[in-house]
Design a protein around this motif. Sequence first.
Motif, mmCIF file in Angstrom:
data_model
loop_
_atom_site.group_PDB
_atom_site.id
_atom_site.type_symbol
_atom_site.label_atom_id
_atom_site.label_comp_id
_atom_site.label_asym_id
_atom_site.label_seq_id
_atom_site.Cartn_x
_atom_site.Cartn_y
_atom_site.Cartn_z
ATOM 1 N N VAL A 36 0.700 -1.180 -0.166
ATOM 2 C CA VAL A 36 0.085 0.128 -0.054
ATOM 3 C C VAL A 36 1.030 1.336 -0.008
ATOM 4 N N VAL A 37 0.518 2.108 -0.724
ATOM 5 C CA VAL A 37 1.126 3.457 -1.022
ATOM 6 C C VAL A 37 -0.032 4.503 -0.840
ATOM 7 N N ASP A 38 0.030 5.366 -0.244
ATOM 8 C CA ASP A 38 -0.907 6.373 -0.048
ATOM 9 C C ASP A 38 -2.353 5.801 -0.187
ATOM 10 N N GLY A 39 -2.533 4.783 0.694
ATOM 11 C CA GLY A 39 -3.906 4.115 0.686
ATOM 12 C C GLY A 39 -4.308 3.452 -0.351
ATOM 13 N N GLN A 40 -3.478 3.051 -1.398
ATOM 14 C CA GLN A 40 -3.781 2.288 -2.727
ATOM 15 C C GLN A 40 -2.762 1.216 -2.793
ATOM 16 N N PRO A 41 -3.141 -0.051 -3.646
ATOM 17 C CA PRO A 41 -2.064 -0.859 -3.920
ATOM 18 C C PRO A 41 -1.073 -0.292 -4.930
ATOM 19 N N LEU A 42 0.281 -0.505 -4.858
ATOM 20 C CA LEU A 42 1.393 0.130 -5.467
ATOM 21 C C LEU A 42 0.881 0.125 -6.916
ATOM 22 N N GLN A 43 0.479 -1.333 -7.518
ATOM 23 C CA GLN A 43 -0.166 -1.526 -8.906
ATOM 24 C C GLN A 43 -1.045 -0.610 -9.465
ATOM 25 N N ALA A 44 -1.871 -0.088 -8.472
ATOM 26 C CA ALA A 44 -2.806 1.015 -8.888
ATOM 27 C C ALA A 44 -2.340 2.157 -9.226
ATOM 28 N N ARG A 45 -1.159 2.697 -8.872
ATOM 29 C CA ARG A 45 -0.552 3.858 -9.465
ATOM 30 C C ARG A 45 0.420 3.780 -10.315
ATOM 31 N N VAL A 46 1.021 2.822 -10.470
ATOM 32 C CA VAL A 46 2.485 2.549 -11.376
ATOM 33 C C VAL A 46 2.588 1.160 -11.697
ATOM 34 N N PRO A 47 2.793 0.868 -13.084
ATOM 35 C CA PRO A 47 2.834 -0.626 -13.615
ATOM 36 C C PRO A 47 4.216 -1.221 -12.973
ATOM 37 N N VAL A 48 3.831 -2.632 -12.236
ATOM 38 C CA VAL A 48 4.978 -3.305 -11.591
ATOM 39 C C VAL A 48 5.029 -4.498 -12.307
ATOM 40 N N ALA A 49 6.255 -4.782 -12.639
ATOM 41 C CA ALA A 49 6.701 -6.203 -13.000
ATOM 42 C C ALA A 49 7.856 -6.843 -12.197
ATOM 43 N N TYR A 50 7.940 -8.135 -12.430
ATOM 44 C CA TYR A 50 8.742 -8.960 -11.751
ATOM 45 C C TYR A 50 9.848 -9.398 -12.686
ATOM 46 N N GLY A 51 11.237 -8.954 -12.628
ATOM 47 C CA GLY A 51 12.217 -9.211 -13.561
ATOM 48 C C GLY A 51 12.947 -10.341 -13.350
ATOM 49 N N LEU A 52 13.379 -11.293 -14.174
ATOM 50 C CA LEU A 52 14.444 -11.998 -13.804
ATOM 51 C C LEU A 52 15.701 -11.437 -13.838
ATOM 52 N N ASP A 53 16.082 -10.521 -14.726
ATOM 53 C CA ASP A 53 17.060 -9.795 -14.776
ATOM 54 C C ASP A 53 18.311 -10.470 -15.237
ATOM 55 N N ILE A 54 18.109 -11.143 -16.269
ATOM 56 C CA ILE A 54 19.270 -12.082 -16.861
ATOM 57 C C ILE A 54 19.493 -11.550 -18.453
ATOM 58 N N SER A 55 20.589 -12.128 -18.981
ATOM 59 C CA SER A 55 20.848 -12.157 -20.371
ATOM 60 C C SER A 55 20.093 -13.261 -20.941
ATOM 61 N N VAL A 56 19.435 -12.990 -21.766
ATOM 62 C CA VAL A 56 18.638 -14.161 -22.504
ATOM 63 C C VAL A 56 18.569 -14.449 -23.793
ATOM 64 N N PRO A 57 18.372 -15.544 -24.557
ATOM 65 C CA PRO A 57 18.530 -15.591 -26.074
ATOM 66 C C PRO A 57 17.574 -14.477 -26.722
ATOM 67 N N ALA A 58 18.372 -14.030 -27.752
ATOM 68 C CA ALA A 58 17.667 -12.926 -28.723
ATOM 69 C C ALA A 58 16.123 -13.384 -29.099
ATOM 70 N N PRO A 59 15.224 -12.491 -28.949
ATOM 71 C CA PRO A 59 13.689 -12.874 -29.359
ATOM 72 C C PRO A 59 13.425 -13.563 -30.377
ATOM 73 N N PRO A 60 12.582 -14.438 -30.589
ATOM 74 C CA PRO A 60 12.434 -14.953 -32.068
ATOM 75 C C PRO A 60 11.567 -13.849 -32.809
ATOM 76 N N SER A 61 11.838 -13.990 -34.338
ATOM 77 C CA SER A 61 11.407 -13.132 -35.033
ATOM 78 C C SER A 61 9.872 -13.149 -34.991
ATOM 79 N N ALA A 62 9.191 -11.984 -35.033
ATOM 80 C CA ALA A 62 7.783 -12.218 -34.792
ATOM 81 C C ALA A 62 6.973 -12.729 -35.973
#
Length: 926
Positions: A698-724
């Motif tokens: 909770v930040v200022d009475g609201q869930p953090l996700q309600a005021r700013v997008p939150v993602a959980y990162g692995l933070d690793i070097s991964v293979p190049a993304p496949p072609s779309a």
Amino acid sequence: MCGLVGCDPSHESPSETIERALKVDFAGCAAVLKGPVCLLAQTSRSRLRLWTAARSEAFALRVDGRSAPVTSRVGERGTQIGFEVSKLARHVELRFERGGRASVFRLRLAANHPDASIERARKLRARGEFDAARAALKRALNAGDPAERGRAWGWMGRVSLSEGAAHRASEELGRSLPALRRAGRVSEAVDNTIALAFVERERWRFEESRETLDAIEPLLGDYPEGRVLVNYHRGLIAKDRGDLRGALRWLERARRGATRLEMRYDRRNIDQVRGWALQQLGRSEDAASQFAQLETELGAGSDACEQADLATNLGWIRLLQRAHRLPWQASNQRRENRPERDPRPVFMRALAAYRKGCARVDRQQCVLTNLALAELQRNDISQAKKWLAEARAISDQPRGDIRAWMLHAEGQIALAERRTRDALRVYDRFWARSEAAFAPEFAWQAAMGRGRTLEVMGRTREALESYRMAERQVDEAQLRIPLGEGRGTFLGQWEESARRLVDLLVLQGRADEALSVVRRVRARGLFGLAQRSRLSELAGSRKERWEKALRAYRERRKKLSADAAQAWQLPADELRARQKTITAQKKEVRGLLDRMLLVLGSGTEPLKPSTSDFVAPGAMGRGEALLTYFPGRAGWIGFVADKKGVRAARLGPWLGTLDKSGLSERLLGPFAREVARAEVIRVLPYGPFREVDVHALVVDGQPLQARVPVAYGLDISVPAPPSATRKALVISDARGDLALARKEGRVASRALPRMGFEVVELAGGDATREPVLDALRSARWFHYAGHGLFEGRGAWDSRLLLANAGELMVGDVLLLARVPRTVVLSGCETARSAQDGPVQGLGIAHAFLLAGSETVLAATRPVSDALAYALAEAIYPRDRSTTTGASASRATAPPQADWRRFVDAVRALRERFPKQDWASYRVFVP
């Protein structure tokens, strides 16, 4: 399994009992012939054991037509029966009757007539008199009976094996098999084949070893004990090739069979291997329980050497547990009033056994050194010095690993007595020898001791470099763990070097450097999990390439091992003179390691190109803030990073007892300024913080996700993304028992074409394993609505359930050449990972990210079908009027668009169902 067909019911009168064959496993024979026929030992009586899946006490056992006294136990999986027979007995019948039907097992018995010269050779071999044993066997080789010659060749092979002549042993064992199989001597043919497979495994020829075991599969129906031994050796093959998960599966099968047939000696061997495999996986508690149970079962009257070895193993694991206990684990143990397990009494039992009935000088020295280390953990320096002096008095030329631990103890004693210069000299010597011996686990200990000593001396800059040296050794060990070279110490247990390094850097105000260390530690652990998970699923040509590369590596390491062993004894000047040679040898070994990592990677790139950097490259994104938490020596440290820099704050001890409000204040309060200005927040969970829903704080009475997008990162070097591509795969209700999941799949399938995708929909029975794997390789978007299961330590057995009992495992995902860029996993626990270690575990969601996916939405806990369906409605537009930017270009939109789409969906879920567990859903990015 075996059984004999009963009477043909067509020949019975209606009043007669109808018989059918009863499948039974049996054990206790001196040998087994085809049929099966159980050959009894020459002793007056033999104890036979039976096991059947029939669960009932209503059975009758007869020996030669007469009832026999039995011991029996009915368990969850079947019935276990034991009884004695005289050496003159010739027939056993076991009968279960119910409702006019009988299930019957019959076993023929016969006398065993061992050859005198073979029996003499067997005893001579046990005493180490190999030449005399060969002479005795040569007489048997001249016998007229082909079966006797086959048996003699088998024992010739065992003598050669005892002498260390693997090639000769292989040839002699091979010569024994045709004659034994023709003569129907099933158990001896199986036992000799297992011995041959053992030789091949010792030569790292894993495929040949497996094929050798496969060849005797038709014989195992007549020899159930052989089935147990074959499963045991398959477990050893898997362990030696680095597949610890596969090893545990085979060992568990072998253990179950040995327990059913009361093969106590074999079960103890199985459990010891299983215990060390568990320890190598970081499951110290399970490993300690395994060895403690074994020691209890062994009893006071058993073999002294076996007693001593078991006690030594148990004590060593307890020593490791205390040495590598993580801060929050210690806190939890005190809060729960769990007693700390002291290794000293166990080591004392081992020492008494070695001194009385097991004259193993090297092992006595090992136990005495371990006792010194255990006393040092208690800060009893005086007693530690006494044990170390006693260990040294046994031999002035200890084995290499014992010498290493002696040096470690010596350094600790000098440091405890504030003899810092002496301690530094010891650790410098320890470091040089560990490096020369290619022993990263000992080099780590040496660097850590050196760093602690330098800290006491006030030489902070040099202490930091020593801790960095220790961290480089963890990198090196990381590469060797899949090779079975973890030496019983799991990577996560080496966290202390990172903790000390981070703590010291924060103390000096170098928060940016400290954060870099934290990020490397997290990413390194994930790479280790990825290595082992990929290895457990290798098949076909990639499996062959791995084993070929592993054999080349181990053959070269074997040639270098003699030189490496000498490093513990060489004078310092000779060691310095050999430095160039040592460096060249290390470079060669490293090249072989890189070849192996190539197999575990994409085939053109290794799983990890070097040990120089595990972390994802690139600067912070615009408006992005990064949050992570890490255990220092005096408590947890929080970090925040954004475009303006990095800040660290000390948070105190583990916060597990705080409620959501308290956690919000403690975790986010110190970083309120950075959180307030962030446009997106990326969380890097570590240790028990993986359980904290940061996006719901909770930040200022609201869930953090309600005021700013939150993602959980692995933070690793991964293979190049496949072609779309413009393809999407939707799987729903693969097991046919989730009506809302089927409905959820239709929501996704109808909306994705409006987002620019060509949809492949696999619902119900169509969602079998092979079509799913094929479709995944070409999909840009993947939506799974069905059952997700979290099982296995380290989450290695986490999976998505498919049709026809199929499953999509973590290893399956990691081995895909291409993976979807965006993934929605709407099953329960699809984002859950193991909580028993410091590094992030590996669940299905993390596997997709490691394989190259860029955005994953998944649940960390079980969720209701209704909540999952509501989430799908929030993700996908219902019709054209609600589609924003609906066009073919959606299929190639940047990944940030998917991240924000998922965040918006979770926000909508919270607004619609505020009292349900909406916070279980998390957005994950690499």
